[in-house]
Design an enzyme around this catalytic site. Structure first.
Site, PDB file in Angstrom:
ATOM      1  N   THR A   1     -35.642  52.530   3.986  1.00  0.00           N
ATOM      2  CA  THR A   1     -36.392  53.674   4.210  1.00  0.00           C
ATOM      3  C   THR A   1     -35.553  55.074   3.781  1.00  0.00           C
ATOM      4  O   THR A   1     -36.288  55.825   3.051  1.00  0.00           O
ATOM      5  CB  THR A   1     -36.505  53.904   5.777  1.00  0.00           C
ATOM      6  OG1 THR A   1     -36.957  52.649   6.460  1.00  0.00           O
ATOM      7  CG2 THR A   1     -37.537  55.312   5.856  1.00  0.00           C
ATOM      8  N   THR A   2     -34.368  55.092   3.910  1.00  0.00           N
ATOM      9  CA  THR A   2     -33.500  56.035   3.288  1.00  0.00           C
ATOM     10  C   THR A   2     -33.597  56.087   1.600  1.00  0.00           C
ATOM     11  O   THR A   2     -33.333  56.901   1.028  1.00  0.00           O
ATOM     12  CB  THR A   2     -32.102  56.065   3.780  1.00  0.00           C
ATOM     13  OG1 THR A   2     -32.123  56.093   5.145  1.00  0.00           O
ATOM     14  CG2 THR A   2     -31.451  57.328   3.179  1.00  0.00           C
TER      15      THR A   2
ATOM     16  N   TYR B   1     -47.171  50.133  11.393  1.00  0.00           N
ATOM     17  CA  TYR B   1     -48.462  50.491  11.522  1.00  0.00           C
ATOM     18  C   TYR B   1     -49.168  49.289  11.848  1.00  0.00           C
ATOM     19  O   TYR B   1     -50.166  49.419  12.940  1.00  0.00           O
ATOM     20  CB  TYR B   1     -49.160  50.923  10.164  1.00  0.00           C
ATOM     21  CG  TYR B   1     -50.462  51.602  10.138  1.00  0.00           C
ATOM     22  CD1 TYR B   1     -50.537  53.005  10.437  1.00  0.00           C
ATOM     23  CD2 TYR B   1     -51.663  50.894   9.896  1.00  0.00           C
ATOM     24  CE1 TYR B   1     -51.835  53.415  10.723  1.00  0.00           C
ATOM     25  CE2 TYR B   1     -52.775  51.314   9.957  1.00  0.00           C
ATOM     26  CZ  TYR B   1     -52.981  52.757  10.500  1.00  0.00           C
ATOM     27  OH  TYR B   1     -54.158  53.359  10.520  1.00  0.00           O
TER      28      TYR B   1
ATOM     29  N   TYR C   1     -34.416  44.848  11.224  1.00  0.00           N
ATOM     30  CA  TYR C   1     -34.441  46.388  11.347  1.00  0.00           C
ATOM     31  C   TYR C   1     -35.326  46.819  12.477  1.00  0.00           C
ATOM     32  O   TYR C   1     -36.550  46.561  12.345  1.00  0.00           O
ATOM     33  CB  TYR C   1     -34.617  46.918  10.144  1.00  0.00           C
ATOM     34  CG  TYR C   1     -34.509  48.442  10.195  1.00  0.00           C
ATOM     35  CD1 TYR C   1     -33.813  49.193  11.332  1.00  0.00           C
ATOM     36  CD2 TYR C   1     -34.956  49.279   9.044  1.00  0.00           C
ATOM     37  CE1 TYR C   1     -33.902  50.545  11.129  1.00  0.00           C
ATOM     38  CE2 TYR C   1     -34.738  50.720   9.026  1.00  0.00           C
ATOM     39  CZ  TYR C   1     -34.267  51.150  10.099  1.00  0.00           C
ATOM     40  OH  TYR C   1     -34.192  52.863  10.130  1.00  0.00           O
TER      41      TYR C   1
ATOM     42  N   ARG D   1     -40.445  54.468  14.184  1.00  0.00           N
ATOM     43  CA  ARG D   1     -40.856  54.590  13.065  1.00  0.00           C
ATOM     44  C   ARG D   1     -42.186  53.387  12.770  1.00  0.00           C
ATOM     45  O   ARG D   1     -43.346  53.821  12.189  1.00  0.00           O
ATOM     46  CB  ARG D   1     -40.221  54.525  11.484  1.00  0.00           C
ATOM     47  CG  ARG D   1     -39.291  55.728  11.320  1.00  0.00           C
ATOM     48  CD  ARG D   1     -38.361  55.548  10.170  1.00  0.00           C
ATOM     49  NE  ARG D   1     -37.488  56.839   9.890  1.00  0.00           N
ATOM     50  CZ  ARG D   1     -37.890  57.708   8.993  1.00  0.00           C
ATOM     51  NH1 ARG D   1     -38.848  57.720   8.360  1.00  0.00           N
ATOM     52  NH2 ARG D   1     -36.996  58.542   8.994  1.00  0.00           N
TER      53      ARG D   1
ATOM     54  N   LYS E   1     -30.186  45.882  12.788  1.00  0.00           N
ATOM     55  CA  LYS E   1     -29.792  47.026  12.716  1.00  0.00           C
ATOM     56  C   LYS E   1     -30.885  47.641  13.859  1.00  0.00           C
ATOM     57  O   LYS E   1     -31.968  47.750  13.799  1.00  0.00           O
ATOM     58  CB  LYS E   1     -30.229  47.709  11.278  1.00  0.00           C
ATOM     59  CG  LYS E   1     -30.110  49.091  11.287  1.00  0.00           C
ATOM     60  CD  LYS E   1     -30.687  49.747   9.924  1.00  0.00           C
ATOM     61  CE  LYS E   1     -30.346  51.067   9.835  1.00  0.00           C
ATOM     62  NZ  LYS E   1     -31.169  51.801   8.617  1.00  0.00           N
TER      63      LYS E   1
ATOM     64  N   ILE F   1     -25.357  50.972   9.865  1.00  0.00           N
ATOM     65  CA  ILE F   1     -26.031  51.245   8.648  1.00  0.00           C
ATOM     66  C   ILE F   1     -26.470  52.545   8.556  1.00  0.00           C
ATOM     67  O   ILE F   1     -27.412  53.059   9.368  1.00  0.00           O
ATOM     68  CB  ILE F   1     -27.230  50.321   8.178  1.00  0.00           C
ATOM     69  CG1 ILE F   1     -26.638  48.645   8.230  1.00  0.00           C
ATOM     70  CG2 ILE F   1     -28.072  50.643   7.179  1.00  0.00           C
ATOM     71  CD1 ILE F   1     -27.869  47.604   8.183  1.00  0.00           C
TER      72      ILE F   1
END
Length: 295
Positions: free
Chosen positions: A43-44, A106, A132, A137, A160, A202
Site C-alpha cells: 500500500t505504501t 471492500y 497482511y 483499510r 504483517k 514492515i
C-alpha cells in the site's frame, strides 16, 4: 524467516511516471543503511494507483536491484483472487523471496472466504506468503483461528499485523506456533509488538529513517529493550507526524527533504498540507535526520 526492519518501499514518480533511476538508488540506500528486507508495491508503494504492468515492473526492478543482498517481499495483494494469482505468479517468476498478500479489501469476505482466497494464492506459486492483516483499510479482520488454519499450509509463513492489538501477537503465537513469522505493520507499537513475540516490522518510517529503525529492531531482537526505547524516543514523533495525513504522502515528503526522491504522489492522494509538513520537519529534526544526511 524474515526479521528486523523491512521498509514498505515507496514507489518514486517523475512527472506521473515510474522513476526507475530513483527506485534503484533507494534500494541501494536501504541496503547500505542496514535494512533487513524490502517490500515493493505494498500500500505504501501506492499499489492501488499502479497499473498491473507498472506493479510487475516495480517488482522486477527491485528484485534486480536488490541482487540477493536483502530479501524482497513483493506486494501481491488484490481483492480479486484471479488478479492476486497473476501477481504472485509473476513475483515468483522474477525471483522475489516472498509475497505480501493483504486481506481482500471492500469485498468483506467471510473467514471461509479468506481461507479460500489464500489457499488459491498459496497453490498458484512456489513462494512463501506473508499475510497482511489490516482491518482499518480492508474492513475484514482475519481472526487468529483463521490464520491458524492457513498456517497449516506449507508456504503460509507469517503475518504483517496492523491491527494495533498487541495481545493479538500472543494469540497468534499460541495458535500458529513460535516459528510463525510475526511482523508489525504499525511503526508506533513495533517495540511492544516484538516484546509480545514479534520479530520485526514492515515499516513506513523506515523509508525515511532506515538506519534508526534497523538499529531499534536489532536492539529488541537482542533483548535490549532499554536501548530500543532510546531509539523509539527519537522516532515516535516521526511515526506520528508521517501518519497525520496518508502515510505514503508523509513519507515521500520527508524523503524529499533528504534529497532521496520527489514528494510526488498519485491522485486521489495529495502532498501533505503545510501544517503537516512543518510537523514532519520538526520530527525529522528531533530524530537527527538532517544532521545525518549532511554528514
Amino acid at each position: 524467516m524474515f526479521k528486523g526492519s523491512i521498509p514498505a518501499l515507496v514507489t518514486p514518480f517523475k512527472d506521473g511516471e515510474l522513476d526507475l533511476v530513483t527506485l534503484k538508488k533507494l534500494v541501494d540506500w536501504h541496503v547500505a543503511q542496514g535494512s533487513n528486507g524490502i517490500v515493493p508495491v505494498g500500500t505504501t508503494g501506492e499499489s492501488p494507483t499502479l497499473s498491473l504492468r507498472e506493479h510487475e515492473i516495480v517488482v522486477e526492478e527491485v528484485v534486480k536491484y536488490a541482487a540477493g543482498r536483502i530479501p524482497v517481499i513483493a506486494g501481491a495483494g488484490a481483492n480479486n483472487t484471479k488478479e492476486g494469482v497473476r501477481l504472485i505468479s509473476h513475483a515468483a517468476e522474477v525471483g522475489a523471496d516472498a509475497a505480501l498478500v493483504v486481506t481482500p479489501y471492500y469485498n468483506k469476505p467471510t473467514q471461509a472466504g479468506l481461507i479460500a482466497h489464500y489457499t488459491a494464492m498459496h497453490d498458484a506459486a512456489d513462494l512463501p506468503i506473508v499475510i497482511y492483516n489490516i482491518p482499518g483499510r480492508s474492513v475484514i479482520d482475519m481472526l487468529p483461528t483463521t490464520m491458524a488454519e492457513l498456517a497449516k499450509l506449507e508456504r503460509i509463513v507469517g503475518v504483517k499485523d496492523a491491527t494495533g492489538k498487541l495481545e493479538r501477537v500472543a494469540f497468534t503465537r499460541m495458535l500458529c506456533g513460535a516459528d510463525f513469522c510475526q511482523l508489525s505493520g504499525e511503526d508506533a507499537t513495533a517495540v511492544g509488538f516484538n516484546a509480545m513475540g514479534g520479530v520485526g516490522c514492515i515499516s513506513v518510517t523506515a523509508n525515511v529513517a532506515p538506519k534508526l529503525c534497523a538499529e531499534m529492531q536489532a536492539a529488541t531482537l537482542a533483548g535490549d529493550y532499554a536501548k530500543a526505547l532510546e531509539y523509539q524516543d527519537l522516532l515516535l514523533p516521526l511515526h506520528e507526524a508521517i501518519f497525520i495525513e496518508p502515510g505514503v504522502s508523509g513519507a515521500k515528503f520527508a524523503m524529499s527533504e533528504l534529497g532521496l526522491c520527489s514528494p510526488e504522489v498519485r491522485l486521489p492522494l495529495l502532498e501533505p498540507s503545510e501544517p503537516v509538513k512543518e510537523k514532519i520537519r520538526a520530527a525529522m529534526q528531533h530524530a537527527g535526520l538532517y544532521e545525518t544526511a549532511a554528514a
